[in-house]
Design an enzyme around this catalytic site. Structure first.
Site, PDB file in Angstrom:
ATOM      1  N   LYS A  12       0.846  -1.209   0.000  1.00  0.00           N
ATOM      2  CA  LYS A  12       0.000   0.000   0.000  1.00  0.00           C
ATOM      3  C   LYS A  12       0.880   1.258   0.000  1.00  0.00           C
ATOM      4  O   LYS A  12       2.011   1.235  -0.474  1.00  0.00           O
ATOM      5  CB  LYS A  12      -0.937   0.021   1.209  1.00  0.00           C
ATOM      6  CG  LYS A  12      -1.886  -1.157   1.225  1.00  0.00           C
ATOM      7  CD  LYS A  12      -3.036  -0.968   2.172  1.00  0.00           C
ATOM      8  CE  LYS A  12      -3.816  -2.264   2.235  1.00  0.00           C
ATOM      9  NZ  LYS A  12      -4.972  -2.208   3.097  1.00  0.00           N
ATOM     10  N   HIS A  97      -8.501  -3.480  -6.780  1.00  0.00           N
ATOM     11  CA  HIS A  97      -8.464  -3.556  -5.312  1.00  0.00           C
ATOM     12  C   HIS A  97      -9.640  -2.748  -4.763  1.00  0.00           C
ATOM     13  O   HIS A  97     -10.032  -1.727  -5.342  1.00  0.00           O
ATOM     14  CB  HIS A  97      -7.136  -3.002  -4.790  1.00  0.00           C
ATOM     15  CG  HIS A  97      -6.962  -3.242  -3.324  1.00  0.00           C
ATOM     16  ND1 HIS A  97      -7.500  -2.411  -2.385  1.00  0.00           N
ATOM     17  CD2 HIS A  97      -6.363  -4.252  -2.646  1.00  0.00           C
ATOM     18  CE1 HIS A  97      -7.227  -2.894  -1.169  1.00  0.00           C
ATOM     19  NE2 HIS A  97      -6.533  -4.014  -1.316  1.00  0.00           N
ATOM     20  N   GLU A 169     -11.233 -10.780  -1.678  1.00  0.00           N
ATOM     21  CA  GLU A 169     -10.927  -9.954  -0.509  1.00  0.00           C
ATOM     22  C   GLU A 169     -12.223  -9.334   0.006  1.00  0.00           C
ATOM     23  O   GLU A 169     -12.669  -8.300  -0.522  1.00  0.00           O
ATOM     24  CB  GLU A 169      -9.960  -8.834  -0.892  1.00  0.00           C
ATOM     25  CG  GLU A 169      -8.621  -9.339  -1.373  1.00  0.00           C
ATOM     26  CD  GLU A 169      -7.535  -8.294  -1.115  1.00  0.00           C
ATOM     27  OE1 GLU A 169      -6.588  -8.614  -0.407  1.00  0.00           O
ATOM     28  OE2 GLU A 169      -7.664  -7.168  -1.607  1.00  0.00           O
ATOM     29  N   GLY A 236      -0.977  -5.791   5.548  1.00  0.00           N
ATOM     30  CA  GLY A 236      -0.269  -5.473   6.791  1.00  0.00           C
ATOM     31  C   GLY A 236       0.849  -6.441   7.152  1.00  0.00           C
ATOM     32  O   GLY A 236       1.963  -6.021   7.486  1.00  0.00           O
TER      33      GLY A 236
HETATM   34  P1  PGA Z   1      -4.489  -6.686   4.953  1.00  0.00           P
HETATM   35  O1  PGA Z   1      -4.633  -6.001   3.484  1.00  0.00           O
HETATM   36  O2  PGA Z   1      -3.726  -7.954   4.768  1.00  0.00           O
HETATM   37  O3  PGA Z   1      -3.737  -5.652   5.746  1.00  0.00           O
HETATM   38  O4  PGA Z   1      -5.875  -6.905   5.438  1.00  0.00           O
HETATM   39  C1  PGA Z   1      -5.096  -6.741   2.414  1.00  0.00           C
HETATM   40  C2  PGA Z   1      -5.229  -5.848   1.203  1.00  0.00           C
HETATM   41  O5  PGA Z   1      -5.125  -4.626   1.301  1.00  0.00           O
HETATM   42  O6  PGA Z   1      -5.439  -6.353   0.105  1.00  0.00           O
END
Ligand code: PGA
Length: 256
Positions: A12, A97, A169, A236
């Site tokens: 990110k 996303h 997701e 994360g």
């Molecule tokens: P996360 O993020 O593993 O922090 O939940 C997943 C994503 O942004 O696709």
């Protein structure tokens, strides 16, 4: 099934040039899966170059988090084309996303167009699909996922899913620490595989379906050992080399 897992790190809007490169090097040192699991790091565009250098000589691939929907060169200020990403050393690119869809208003049609340009540039698109909490509560999960998949099938044809990756997701699980239960995720993955299987059963059998949303070392085994979960898209937990490495090793142990 013979599907090779893929574990993808996505950083990110985190890190600067120096520590992005350092983290990539730490990850390369920590991940010991050889070629039994595919792995990749998807940093922000301006960090692609230094991460590419850090990955040189390793089995880990490079990916991007977004791509312009237009091909070729042209007046698209601020955008980066699929050809440019390929030229920068990317093998993968994430499209659709949930943050792109919800914060930047990307429609299903725009995401499908991005999927198409990625394929045309011989990148492997990682198509993200997922429902919001409200949609799940209203029992609309399958409708939403179908709409997101159908937009791609309509524009690119079902065959476009060959050499592509789909990441489920659930929006309510991203960055919240609240992952889907393995059973919940498996049910959706089986639905997605069956849906694509309506068009082409063999292709669907080989399609890699990643789960993303609060995957961490503590829940990875239960998720990755599900029949239709072929790895993860990790936010994360990919910001710490030891955690990301643990996830790659778990994916290796859970290989069917
Ligand atoms: P996360 O993020 O593993 O922090 O939940 C997943 C994503 O942004 O696709």
């Amino acid at each position: 099934m013979g599907r090779k897992p893929l574990v993808a790190a996505k950083w990110k809007m985190h890190r600067n040039l120096e520590n992005a490169e350092a983290l990539a090097r730490e990850i390369v040192d920590a991940v010991k899966v050889g070629d039994t699991v595919d792995t990749c790091i998807c940093p922000v565009h301006v960090h692609l170059h230094v991460v590419r250098e850090a990955l040189r000589g390793s089995e880990m691939a490079l990916g991007a988090q977004n791509v312009c929907d237009q091909t070729g060169e042209g007046a698209f200020t601020g955008e980066v084309s699929a050809e440019m990403l390929a030229d920068a050393g990317c093998r993968y690119v994430i499209v659709g996303h949930s943050e792109r869809r919800s914060i930047y208003g990307e429609s299903d049609a725009l995401v499908a167009q991005k999927f198409a340009v990625a394929k045309a540039a011989e990148l492997v698109p990682i198509l993200c699909v997922g429902e919001t909490e409200e949609e799940r509560e209203q029992d609309k999960t399958r409708t939403v996922l179908s709409r997101q998949i159908d937009a791609v099938t309509r524009l690119c044809g079902a065959q476009a899913f060959a050499e592509a990756v789909v990441a489920y997701e659930p929006v309510w699980a991203i960055g919240t620490g609240k992952s889907a239960t393995p059973e919940m995720a498996q049910e959706v993955h089986a639905f997605l595989r069956a849906k694509i299987g309506e068009q082409d059963g063999i292709l669907a059998t080989h399609l890699r379906l990643l789960y993303g949303g609060s995957v961490k070392p503590e829940n990875a085994e239960a998720l990755f050992s599900q029949a239709d979960i072929d790895g993860g898209l990790i936010g994360g937990a990919s910001l710490e080399a030891s955690k990301f490495a643990a996830l790659c090793h778990t994916a290796d142990e859970c290989r069917a």
